[in-house]
Design a protein around this motif. Structure first.
Motif, short mmCIF file in Angstrom:
data_model
loop_
_atom_site.label_atom_id
_atom_site.label_comp_id
_atom_site.label_asym_id
_atom_site.label_seq_id
_atom_site.Cartn_x
_atom_site.Cartn_y
_atom_site.Cartn_z
N SER A 1 -13.90 4.15 22.00
CA SER A 1 -14.59 4.07 20.72
C SER A 1 -13.61 3.78 19.59
CB SER A 1 -15.31 5.40 20.44
OG SER A 1 -14.37 6.43 20.18
N ASP A 2 -14.16 3.36 18.45
CA ASP A 2 -13.33 3.05 17.29
C ASP A 2 -12.55 4.27 16.82
OD1 ASP A 2 -14.25 0.48 17.39
OD2 ASP A 2 -15.55 0.62 15.63
N ILE A 3 -13.21 5.42 16.84
CA ILE A 3 -12.54 6.65 16.38
C ILE A 3 -11.36 7.00 17.28
CG2 ILE A 3 -12.82 9.14 16.06
CD1 ILE A 3 -15.69 8.63 15.19
N PHE B 1 -5.56 7.20 18.38
CA PHE B 1 -4.42 6.85 19.24
C PHE B 1 -3.36 6.09 18.43
CE2 PHE B 1 -2.08 3.94 21.97
CZ PHE B 1 -1.62 4.80 22.96
N THR B 2 -3.79 5.13 17.63
CA THR B 2 -2.86 4.31 16.85
C THR B 2 -2.07 5.16 15.86
OG1 THR B 2 -4.42 2.45 17.03
CG2 THR B 2 -2.67 2.26 15.38
N LEU B 3 -2.73 6.14 15.25
CA LEU B 3 -2.08 6.98 14.25
C LEU B 3 -1.25 8.10 14.86
CD1 LEU B 3 -4.95 7.39 11.60
CD2 LEU B 3 -2.98 5.85 11.49
N TYR C 1 5.41 -0.60 20.67
CA TYR C 1 4.94 -1.93 21.08
C TYR C 1 4.46 -1.92 22.53
CZ TYR C 1 6.49 -4.65 17.01
OH TYR C 1 6.62 -5.20 15.76
N ILE C 2 5.25 -1.30 23.40
CA ILE C 2 4.90 -1.26 24.82
C ILE C 2 3.59 -0.51 25.03
CG2 ILE C 2 5.59 -0.35 27.07
CD1 ILE C 2 8.52 -0.86 26.22
N ALA C 3 3.44 0.62 24.35
CA ALA C 3 2.20 1.40 24.48
C ALA C 3 1.01 0.59 23.98
CB ALA C 3 2.32 2.70 23.69
N GLY C 4 1.18 -0.11 22.87
CA GLY C 4 0.11 -0.94 22.35
C GLY C 4 -0.27 -2.06 23.31
N LEU C 5 0.74 -2.73 23.85
CA LEU C 5 0.49 -3.80 24.82
C LEU C 5 -0.23 -3.27 26.05
CD1 LEU C 5 3.80 -5.87 24.73
CD2 LEU C 5 1.51 -6.77 24.34
N ALA C 6 0.19 -2.11 26.53
CA ALA C 6 -0.46 -1.52 27.71
C ALA C 6 -1.92 -1.21 27.40
CB ALA C 6 0.28 -0.25 28.13
N LEU C 7 -2.16 -0.62 26.24
CA LEU C 7 -3.53 -0.28 25.85
C LEU C 7 -4.42 -1.52 25.75
CD1 LEU C 7 -5.57 1.88 24.83
CD2 LEU C 7 -4.73 1.40 22.52
N GLY C 8 -3.85 -2.58 25.17
CA GLY C 8 -4.64 -3.79 24.94
C GLY C 8 -4.85 -4.66 26.16
N ASN C 9 -4.12 -4.39 27.24
CA ASN C 9 -4.19 -5.28 28.40
C ASN C 9 -4.70 -4.62 29.68
OD1 ASN C 9 -2.79 -8.15 27.81
ND2 ASN C 9 -1.83 -6.58 26.54
N ILE C 10 -5.19 -3.38 29.57
CA ILE C 10 -5.72 -2.72 30.77
C ILE C 10 -7.24 -2.80 30.84
CG2 ILE C 10 -3.77 -1.16 31.03
CD1 ILE C 10 -5.38 1.02 29.66
N GLY C 11 -7.83 -3.48 29.85
CA GLY C 11 -9.26 -3.76 29.93
C GLY C 11 -10.19 -2.68 29.43
N ILE C 12 -9.72 -1.73 28.63
CA ILE C 12 -10.61 -0.66 28.15
C ILE C 12 -11.04 -0.88 26.70
CG2 ILE C 12 -9.58 1.01 29.72
CD1 ILE C 12 -8.16 2.26 27.30
N LEU C 13 -10.45 -1.87 26.02
CA LEU C 13 -10.83 -2.13 24.63
C LEU C 13 -11.92 -3.19 24.56
CD1 LEU C 13 -7.39 -2.21 22.75
CD2 LEU C 13 -8.96 -0.29 23.05
N PRO C 14 -12.94 -2.97 23.76
CA PRO C 14 -13.98 -4.00 23.58
C PRO C 14 -13.44 -5.15 22.75
CG PRO C 14 -14.36 -2.18 22.08
CD PRO C 14 -13.23 -1.75 22.98
N ALA C 15 -14.12 -6.28 22.81
CA ALA C 15 -13.68 -7.46 22.05
C ALA C 15 -13.66 -7.18 20.56
CB ALA C 15 -14.61 -8.64 22.36
N SER C 16 -14.53 -6.31 20.10
CA SER C 16 -14.61 -6.00 18.67
C SER C 16 -13.41 -5.20 18.17
CB SER C 16 -15.89 -5.21 18.38
OG SER C 16 -15.91 -4.00 19.13
N ALA C 17 -12.60 -4.65 19.10
CA ALA C 17 -11.45 -3.83 18.70
C ALA C 17 -10.41 -4.63 17.95
CB ALA C 17 -10.82 -3.18 19.93
N VAL D 1 3.04 2.70 13.49
CA VAL D 1 1.59 2.50 13.59
C VAL D 1 1.29 1.00 13.68
CG1 VAL D 1 -0.61 2.73 12.36
CG2 VAL D 1 1.03 4.63 12.36
N PHE D 2 1.96 0.21 12.86
CA PHE D 2 1.82 -1.25 12.90
C PHE D 2 2.16 -1.78 14.29
CE2 PHE D 2 4.20 -5.25 12.76
CZ PHE D 2 3.27 -6.11 12.20
N ALA D 3 3.23 -1.25 14.88
CA ALA D 3 3.68 -1.73 16.19
C ALA D 3 2.63 -1.44 17.26
CB ALA D 3 5.01 -1.08 16.56
N VAL D 4 2.04 -0.25 17.24
CA VAL D 4 1.00 0.08 18.22
C VAL D 4 -0.19 -0.86 18.05
CG1 VAL D 4 -0.65 1.83 18.99
CG2 VAL D 4 1.68 2.50 18.37
N ALA D 5 -0.63 -1.06 16.81
CA ALA D 5 -1.81 -1.89 16.54
C ALA D 5 -1.58 -3.35 16.93
CB ALA D 5 -2.20 -1.79 15.07
#
Length: 382
Positions: free
Chosen positions: A2-4, A9-11, A37-53, A275-279
């Protein structure tokens, strides 16, 4: 997710890292920025984020970098720049000139190979004049593609490590044949209001929170005013104008002693960079990053090592000693936190303060120079 949960997680992931770095010896060895950066990349590439994220992450990254700029610049003491020796100032000017010229050459070479060539040149000018804060700010100002940005930053991490090894080992024995030698050994104090070793627990020291909140509130006010004023320009230029206004207002605020001496502003600015790096990492596509990595690795290598060689040649022309050249080069290419270790390795401890100060100058001017040259290259290239 979810967005929340994504926002939390980002903060909070950077907060967890900062906590662990202070308490777990293994974690202390890792760069917080790289892990984010690595954590953000992992989060964004494991398929759990919706396209709207992507839209939410883009907003989070833009807000984070905007808030980080004034917090990082509040502690700048411009009045002390006049205390620098003429040689240190000149060496910094020559470093900025070198990276600008070499970036222009790289832009001309890569302009047919990358639609982002002008933006990459601007990123590298800001990065190798100031540091990662400038890289992040210019990425936002120029709306650089997130995958290109990550490819450039990843290349820089690898190549900067090689650069540091060269500077601390073979650079001086080679360059002493064309640059004069001078004895710079001896101890010297570091700036009192700039600490690059702030600990997470420092935030909980008694009596600091009011001042920390005051600095954060002032940063928010500067961002708000800058956003408001930027509405007066055409939409295509609003983000760029916002970043430049934030930079200018933060530097103006640094002239006020009560603002300049606010505690923890630099450390809080670094937190927002994490925070910027994670996002940004979460928005990256690993496949696209690796597909373009070769091109941008070569681009970054040309600018980094080409500007270093040109800087050395120009310093030889102006009779600047080898230690001053190497320390100022380190402060520009790798940023102030690396000055101390290089100065010690070169036995040039008296240059720690000038090196840190020229690095802070780079933080202050990097946004202007990087954005201006990117726009110039775009105009020239049509």
């Amino acid at each position: 997710m979810s967005d929340i949960l994504l926002i939390l997680f980002t903060l909070l992931f950077p907060v967890l890292l900062l906590y662990l770095k202070e308490r777990v010896r293994f974690m202390a060895k890792w760069s917080t920025l790289i892990v984010c950066y690595i954590a953000g990349l992992a989060l964004g590439n494991i398929g759990i984020l919706p396209a709207s994220a992507s839209a939410l992450l883009d907003t989070l990254s833009s807000v984070a970098v905007a808030i980080s700029i004034p917090l990082l610049l509040f502690s700048v003491d411009i009045k002390k720049w006049k205390e620098l020796s003429g040689k240190a100032i000149l060496a910094f000017v020559l470093a900025a000139l070198s990276v600008s010229l070499v970036s222009g050459i790289a832009y001309a070479f890569f302009r047919t190979k990358s639609a982002e060539s002008a933006n990459v040149a601007g990123l590298l000018v800001g990065l190798y004049t100031g540091g990662t804060p400038n890289l992040a700010a210019i990425k936002t100002a120029l709306n650089v593609d997130k995958n290109v940005y990550l490819a450039v930053h990843t290349s820089d991490i690898v190549l900067s490590a090689i650069y540091l090894l060269i500077v601390m080992s073979i650079a001086k024995p080679i360059l002493k044949h064309i640059l004069p030698l001078k004895n710079w050994d001896g101890n010297i104090a570091s700036p009192e209001n700039l600490s690059f070793t702030t600990r997470f627990s420092d935030y909980f020291r008694k009596g600091l929170w009011k001042k920390i909140v005051s600095g954060f509130g002032l940063a928010l006010a500067i961002v708000g005013v800058s956003l408001g004023v930027s509405m007066l320009v055409p939409p295509d230029f609003q983000t760029m104008v916002t970043i430049l206004l934030i930079t200018s207002m933060a530097l103006a605020a640094s002239f006020v002693p009560r603002i300049r001496t606010l505690p923890m502003t630099f450390a809080t600015g670094e937190y927002f960079l994490y925070v910027f790096a994670v996002a940004v990492g979460a928005m990256g596509n690993i496949t696209q990053i690796f597909n373009s990595a070769g091109t941008y690795f070569i681009y970054v290598a040309i600018v980094l090592f080409g500007s270093f060689v040109l800087h050395a040649a120009l310093c030889a022309l102006f009779n600047i000693d080898v230690d001053t050249m190497l320390i100022v080069s380190t402060s520009a290419i790798c940023s102030p936190p690396f000055v101390g270790v290089v100065a010690v390795s070169l036995k040039a401890r008296k240059l720690i303060l000038p090196g840190i100060t020229t690095g802070i100058i780079g933080y202050a001017v990097g946004n202007y120079l990087g954005i201006a040259l990117a726009q110039l290259f775009k105009a020239i290239g049509g």
